[in-house]
Design a protein around this motif. Structure first.
Motif, PDB file in Angstrom:
ATOM      1  N   SER A 186       0.349  -0.844  -0.270  1.00  0.00           N
ATOM      2  CA  SER A 186      -0.030  -0.183  -0.214  1.00  0.00           C
ATOM      3  C   SER A 186       0.914   1.210   0.014  1.00  0.00           C
ATOM      4  O   SER A 186       0.201   2.041  -0.632  1.00  0.00           O
ATOM      5  N   ASP A 187       1.934   0.846   0.262  1.00  0.00           N
ATOM      6  CA  ASP A 187       2.466   2.347   0.589  1.00  0.00           C
ATOM      7  C   ASP A 187       4.237   2.107  -0.202  1.00  0.00           C
ATOM      8  O   ASP A 187       4.970   2.714   0.402  1.00  0.00           O
ATOM      9  N   MET A 188       3.625   2.167  -1.692  1.00  0.00           N
ATOM     10  CA  MET A 188       4.980   1.668  -2.032  1.00  0.00           C
ATOM     11  C   MET A 188       5.545   2.960  -2.890  1.00  0.00           C
ATOM     12  O   MET A 188       7.818   3.218  -1.834  1.00  0.00           O
ATOM     13  N   LEU A 189       5.405   4.278  -2.179  1.00  0.00           N
ATOM     14  CA  LEU A 189       6.337   5.652  -2.731  1.00  0.00           C
ATOM     15  C   LEU A 189       7.248   5.474  -1.270  1.00  0.00           C
ATOM     16  O   LEU A 189       8.346   5.978  -1.298  1.00  0.00           O
ATOM     17  N   GLN A 190       6.714   5.410  -0.227  1.00  0.00           N
ATOM     18  CA  GLN A 190       7.257   5.526   1.189  1.00  0.00           C
ATOM     19  C   GLN A 190       8.677   4.225   1.369  1.00  0.00           C
ATOM     20  O   GLN A 190       9.619   4.090   2.251  1.00  0.00           O
ATOM     21  N   THR A 191       8.190   3.220   0.737  1.00  0.00           N
ATOM     22  CA  THR A 191       8.872   1.737   1.285  1.00  0.00           C
ATOM     23  C   THR A 191      10.178   1.921   0.163  1.00  0.00           C
ATOM     24  O   THR A 191      11.114   1.694   0.553  1.00  0.00           O
ATOM     25  N   GLU A 225      11.542   4.887  -0.695  1.00  0.00           N
ATOM     26  CA  GLU A 225      12.379   5.325  -0.257  1.00  0.00           C
ATOM     27  C   GLU A 225      13.025   5.403   0.914  1.00  0.00           C
ATOM     28  O   GLU A 225      14.089   5.425   1.358  1.00  0.00           O
ATOM     29  N   ALA A 226      12.521   4.499   2.163  1.00  0.00           N
ATOM     30  CA  ALA A 226      12.626   3.595   2.686  1.00  0.00           C
ATOM     31  C   ALA A 226      14.381   2.684   2.194  1.00  0.00           C
ATOM     32  O   ALA A 226      15.218   2.926   3.243  1.00  0.00           O
ATOM     33  N   ILE A 227      13.192   2.008   1.060  1.00  0.00           N
ATOM     34  CA  ILE A 227      15.008   1.060   0.969  1.00  0.00           C
ATOM     35  C   ILE A 227      16.549   1.724   0.434  1.00  0.00           C
ATOM     36  O   ILE A 227      17.270   1.440   0.847  1.00  0.00           O
ATOM     37  N   VAL A 228      15.988   3.513  -0.243  1.00  0.00           N
ATOM     38  CA  VAL A 228      17.043   3.605  -0.486  1.00  0.00           C
ATOM     39  C   VAL A 228      17.958   4.026   0.073  1.00  0.00           C
ATOM     40  O   VAL A 228      18.901   4.181   0.263  1.00  0.00           O
ATOM     41  N   THR A 229      16.895   4.997   1.075  1.00  0.00           N
ATOM     42  CA  THR A 229      18.018   5.488   2.674  1.00  0.00           C
ATOM     43  C   THR A 229      18.254   4.000   2.945  1.00  0.00           C
ATOM     44  O   THR A 229      19.915   4.558   3.578  1.00  0.00           O
ATOM     45  N   ALA A 230      17.906   2.770   3.503  1.00  0.00           N
ATOM     46  CA  ALA A 230      18.612   2.045   3.802  1.00  0.00           C
ATOM     47  C   ALA A 230      19.833   1.558   3.196  1.00  0.00           C
ATOM     48  O   ALA A 230      20.692   0.046   3.997  1.00  0.00           O
ATOM     49  N   SER A 231      19.564   1.585   1.504  1.00  0.00           N
ATOM     50  CA  SER A 231      20.914   1.471   0.789  1.00  0.00           C
ATOM     51  C   SER A 231      22.221   1.257   1.492  1.00  0.00           C
ATOM     52  O   SER A 231      23.511   0.881   0.938  1.00  0.00           O
ATOM     53  N   SER A 232      22.292   2.478   2.114  1.00  0.00           N
ATOM     54  CA  SER A 232      23.964   2.751   2.691  1.00  0.00           C
ATOM     55  C   SER A 232      24.406   3.058   3.901  1.00  0.00           C
ATOM     56  O   SER A 232      24.951   2.536   4.400  1.00  0.00           O
ATOM     57  N   LEU A 233      23.177   1.532   4.580  1.00  0.00           N
ATOM     58  CA  LEU A 233      23.808   0.875   5.714  1.00  0.00           C
ATOM     59  C   LEU A 233      24.403  -0.407   5.367  1.00  0.00           C
ATOM     60  O   LEU A 233      23.682  -1.165   4.742  1.00  0.00           O
ATOM     61  N   PRO A 234      24.716  -0.603   7.063  1.00  0.00           N
ATOM     62  CA  PRO A 234      24.738  -2.370   6.295  1.00  0.00           C
ATOM     63  C   PRO A 234      23.758  -3.640   6.940  1.00  0.00           C
ATOM     64  O   PRO A 234      23.140  -3.961   8.344  1.00  0.00           O
TER      65      PRO A 234
END
Length: 430
Positions: free
Chosen positions: A325-330, A332-341
């Protein structure tokens, strides 16, 4: 020796009946344990002109010498068109491929002029070794390109040009196991979809329905992946959450409620503990909606952001029946998380079309959100239905599922370590 090369009609093995179609000779050599990777760049000067119109179109062919004295092609450079002074692009090659870890073994290099019809003209050759090449770290190394036939014919022959090694650098390629041995801890978090689209858990049609004889699709997926995962998680404690349900006592919708009902400590002991808490939750919460992924991704990302020195790596396993349901937020969350371990595994259960999941799994196209691209591909999506075989042989299918689900984790962990230049710590001698 393998006899009977496949003939053009596609009849493998036998070739043309009654006719010998040639032989294939297989030569094998044990690989050394060398994990170094070399990057080098070469250029050439005053190569022989081979083309009637225009200059030559030169390229290099590298050969590794084998234990029996034969040579095997191990690299070809690109063709640089119409020049006698080409500069080739830098290229990377494992030391194993170049000389199998033997620094003094001959590396032969041929220089060719490319021709469209494939009858490339030989310009000349030179020989070197890994040890000699590696000296270029402190000085330019120039090689004379010699054509033996020309040398025999012409008394005044000097050479057919020169090749200069412009740069040479070596780095070690570490493996996933190196980091695990060096003490990197893998932390797995489980998130289970409790939205109403899964069907009432009491109904046999529900993906959450557990009959006395068989686990539900969710429990099966959790068990299959979890039992492999827990071998890599040293404390065997798994924070486990549900999302998309109304939670007692006040019936509020939650997208990250602990399955064990303990907000202070949502960890369950082993995959058995997660299964137990999951079944308990099914009896107490009301399946609802919407299907929001972003809250749980952001929660795990917040924990992953606390330790970024390579000693901790987080994997979030999401088991869901489909439409987000929240594809845009998801995104965004994945792009942010992609720089984390951190990595995210999504297992899709049920018959739904999972196009959105395929988009999140950035294998084909790197995921982006608001013009910002994911630093790394951190999502692996696997549809559960591909692994439940018709014969009911679940043991085999579950092993395949676990293998495919975890296939990208080592590479994703390595890509994080590499971009941060984090090397594995040395394991203590036992």
């Amino acid at each position: 020796v393998a006899q009977g090369v496949q003939d053009r009609s596609g009849h493998g093995g036998q070739g043309v009946p009654g006719k010998r179609c040639g032989t294939i000779l297989l030569l094998a050599e044990e690989l050394s344990n060398c994990r170094d990777i070399v990057t080098m760049q070469l250029c050439a000067n005053k190569l022989d002109k081979k083309d009637f119109f225009g200059k030559s179109d030169p390229f290099l062919v590298f050969y590794r010498s084998n234990e029996d004295g034969t040579f095997t092609i191990c690299h070809k450079t690109e063709v640089v068109k119409n020049t006698l002074n080409p500069v080739w692009q830098p290229f990377t090659i494992p030391v194993r491929a170049l000389c199998n870890g033997d620094y003094d073994r001959t590396v032969k290099i041929d220089v060719y002029d490319w021709d469209r019809d494939g009858s490339h003209d030989f310009i000349g050759e030179f020989a070197t070794s890994y040890r000699e090449l590696s000296r270029a770290q402190s000085q330019f190394t120039v090689y004379e390109v010699l054509n033996p036939r020309k040398k025999c014919k012409k008394k005044k022959y000097v050479n057919s040009g020169t090749v200069t090694l412009l740069s040479f650098s070596v780095e070690s390629e570490f493996t996933f196991v190196d980091y695990i041995r060096g003490g990197t801890q893998l932390n797995f978090t489980v998130a289970i979809d409790f939205t109403a689209s899964n069907g009432l858990p009491s109904q046999p049609t529900s993906l959450h329905y557990a009959s006395p004889y068989q686990l539900s699709a969710y429990a099966l997926a959790l068990k299959a992946v979890g039992e492999i995962i827990q071998d890599y998680d040293s404390d065997k404690l798994f924070p486990a959450y549900g999302f998309g349900a109304k939670v007692p006592p006040d019936g509020k919708i939650s997208h990250q409620f602990p399955l064990n009902n303990n907000v202070e400590n949502p960890s369950c002991a082993g995959i058995e503990g997660v299964l137990e808490s999951y079944l308990q939750s099914l009896r107490t919460v009301q399946l609802y909606g919407p299907t929001n992924f972003a809250p749980i991704i952001n929660q795990v990302a917040g924990i992953a952001a606390q330790v970024t020195d390579g000693s901790q790596y987080h994997v979030l396993l999401i088991i869901t029946d489909g439409v987000i349901s929240d594809m845009l937020q998801t995104k965004e969350a994945i792009v942010t998380a992609s720089s984390l371990p951190m990595s995210i595994i999504i297992v899709g259960v049920g018959p739904a079309e999972f196009e959105a999941m395929e988009e999140l799994d950035g294998d084909e196209v790197r995921l982006s959100s608001r013009g910002r691209y994911a630093e790394r591909d951190i999502v692996q999506f696997v549809p559960f239905r591909d692994y439940v075989d018709d014969s009911g042989n679940q043991v085999l299918s579950m092993a395949r599922l676990a293998k495919d689900v975890l296939a990208e984790i080592p590479e994703q962990l390595l890509s994080y370590m590499k971009t941060r230049d984090i090397k594995p710590r040395r394991a203590d001698p036992e």
